[in-house]
Every structure is written in structure tokens, then in C-alpha cells.
Scaffold this active site. Sequence first.
Site, PDB file in Angstrom:
ATOM      1  N   ASP A 200     -10.607  13.651 -34.937  1.00 31.73           N
ATOM      2  CA  ASP A 200     -11.515  12.534 -34.727  1.00 31.73           C
ATOM      3  C   ASP A 200     -10.888  11.516 -33.784  1.00 31.73           C
ATOM      4  OD1 ASP A 200     -13.730  13.229 -36.138  1.00 31.73           O
ATOM      5  OD2 ASP A 200     -13.229  12.110 -37.942  1.00 31.73           O
ATOM      6  N   LYS A 222     -15.645  14.858 -28.137  1.00 29.69           N
ATOM      7  CA  LYS A 222     -16.115  15.415 -26.874  1.00 29.69           C
ATOM      8  C   LYS A 222     -16.677  16.818 -27.012  1.00 29.69           C
ATOM      9  CE  LYS A 222     -12.829  12.665 -24.171  1.00 29.69           C
ATOM     10  NZ  LYS A 222     -11.685  12.687 -23.225  1.00 29.69           N
TER      11      LYS A 222
END
EC number: 2.1.1.107
Length: 418
Positions: A200, A222
Site C-alpha cells: 500500500d 498503481k
Amino acid sequence: MAEHPAYPVGLRLTGRRVVVLGGGQVAQRRLPALIAAGGAVVLISPEATPSVEAMADAGEITWERRRYAEGDLEDTWYALIATGDGEANARASAEAERHRVWCVRADDADQATAWTPATGHSEGVTVAVLTTDVKGRDPRHTAAIRDAVVEGLRDGTLVARHHRTRTPGVALVGGGPGDPDLITVRGRRLLAEADVVIADRLGPRDLLAELPPHVEVIDAAKIPYGRFMAQEAINNALIEHARQGKAVVRLKGGDPYVFGRGMEELHALAEAGITCTVVPGISSSVSVPGAAGIPVTHRGVAHEFTVVSGHVAPDDERSLVDWPSLAKLTGTLVVLMGVDKIDRIAETLVAHGRSPQTPVALVQEGTTAAQRRVDATLATVGETVRTEQVRPPAVIVIGEVVNVGPPAERTPTPSRPS
């Protein structure tokens, strides 16, 4: 005999007679390991420490309340001699020699037939350290080596990778509030053993730099498919890599189950037949205020604290928080993910009865080198956030506990250059 080093060996004592002479501090330290090894432990001593007596009362050992007598070591596999009577210790040691009983002497190691190593444990492994310098034995040195090895195994700085075939699985690891030292020992060890880490944005990023080059690090922020499909993409990545037989760590900020969607990931893995280990983490809801000198509870000030998510505003139909009821509580309110909604949160709390002068603290980048604390009140917090340019991630603490810290721990609202 004294010129040769001891031969290391692991004794299997399950169901076998073990005799301990003396019920003092030495016995108190050694008995738990002998009990854990499954030995049929007999303690012979007229007296014992309260802790040793409790072991006898619980039925973990048999206690014969008397002094040592000739014949006590017959049919014994292992003996620990630790009385305060040197003459009795010598007689017992001689009996052990005659009966070929491995015997440890607490008062005179040179007269013993066995030495107790400095031992420690980590995930099914016992570390035992013995000195090879029989003339210069230093128990503190062997204990220090033991501690260094065990600590390294636990925190992942000493990595011994498993070479057996592993069952595919995932570990959901709570990384804590940001400081890499605040991840749990188990979490750090699993991270060191990982083949793939899905991290994260709010996880302890510094830990990723310590990973070996072969470890694949995937930035969860992403992963493709856009924000709406991000969680599904994360779930798919966890499943895909686990099915390839890799050790996968899902590194999350704080605790996996405190606004971390950990249970959603656990459900997805369970439906795919993937085993999952959950490693709790230190939640930022408590640790970040603490790092800024704010206790979430304090005697005479707050007997409760409530943690809520502020990612949707109080007037948003998606909100599951009962803000009017929270306004009536007298304890501490901790708001996570609420920086951009704090003005509306404050207005709602005041509208339903909370004093506009209630202290508020915003702790940005808590526990990291960039930590910053800004103080305000419910009446001023919205404007303060804008003028002081407070940015996520920040933990917001609302309540009188904001003002109970000693002066050295409290950070005044920083002044900005004109």
C-alpha cells in the site's frame, strides 16, 4: 575432560524422569523448558519459590518436600542440581556419574557432565549456544550471541529461507503507522521471506528498500483498471502469485482490519482456495496520537475513544457513521481519512451539541521523520487545515485529551511566513 569442548545434542525427554534438586531461582528459570519438553519432572527440595510452587500446584511437576537422599537419581535420564548445599550437590553429582545420568550443576560447571546452553526460539526453531572455550566460559557472551541470532530471525534481518516445497499462501501484514521499526516482529520476518510484496501507499515504505533484489514489489496504488476496480485487481494479483507457489505478502498500512479492506481480501482468497495468514498491525488511530503526545484515554478526562472513517462527509448518503450520536459522547473521537472533510465533520458535531471550543489536533505523517502536529478547535479546524496546508495522511483527534500532554510533548500551531 576439561580440555575438550562439549558435544551439542538435543535431548528428547518426553515421559522420561527428570530430577531437579533445589527449588530456588535456578529451578524457576529452568523448569518451564523441562516441562515444555514433556519431561516427567520431579522436584526434590524442602522449599520452593512461589512460581515453582505454582507449577507443582498446577500438576506440571511432582514436588517432594525434602532434601536430597542417596538413590534419588535412579532411573533418571537428566538431572539439574541447584541446591544451596555444596556437600549435597557433590554427593548427587557423584550418584549421577555412577548411574550415567547426564547432570547439570548450577554451582560448579566443571564437575557437571552436561552444560545448559543459552537457548531461544523463533518459529519452530530452537537456537542453542555453547562456548567452545572450556577454560574461559562466559555465560553473558553466549547469551548475547543467542539474543542476536533470535532477534535476527524474528525481525527478518537474519534470513534463512525455506527450501522445502511450500503451500501457496498469502500473508496480510499490518505494517503499522509508517515508522519501519513499528511493524511487528512476525510481520517483518514474513516480509523478509517473501517472493512477492504487494504494498500500500501508506505502508512502511522504508522496509521495501531492505528486500533482496529477487523480490517482486508491486505498488498497489498503481495496479491497473482504475480506482473503481483497484481492489478487484489487488485481489486478482494476490491469487495469481499465490497460485504460482510464491510466498506473497500483502503489506498494508496500520492494521489490515482497521479501514484496510483486509477482510475483503481474505474472502477473495478463501473463495479461490488460497490459505491466508493475518498479521495484526499497530493502528494509526492509537499510535499516531501517542507519537504526538496525545493519549486517546486519560484518567478523569476520557474513559472511551471512538475511531471513525471520515472518507465520506456526514451529509453523504454513503456514510454509515451516526454523527449526531458521536456529538453527544464525552470521550475522544479519532477520525481517519478525514482531512478534506473535517470542516463538515466539525460543523455536524457542533450542530448536534459538541462545544465549538473542543480541542482538535491533526497529526500529519505520524511516526515518520516528517511528522507534524497542528492544533485547533472544532470552530477553527476547517480554516486551520486550509491555512496550514495540512495534507493526508493525517490522524485527527477531537477531545479534551488533546490538551493533557506535558508542555514538552505539545506542538503549538506552527506560524507560517507572511
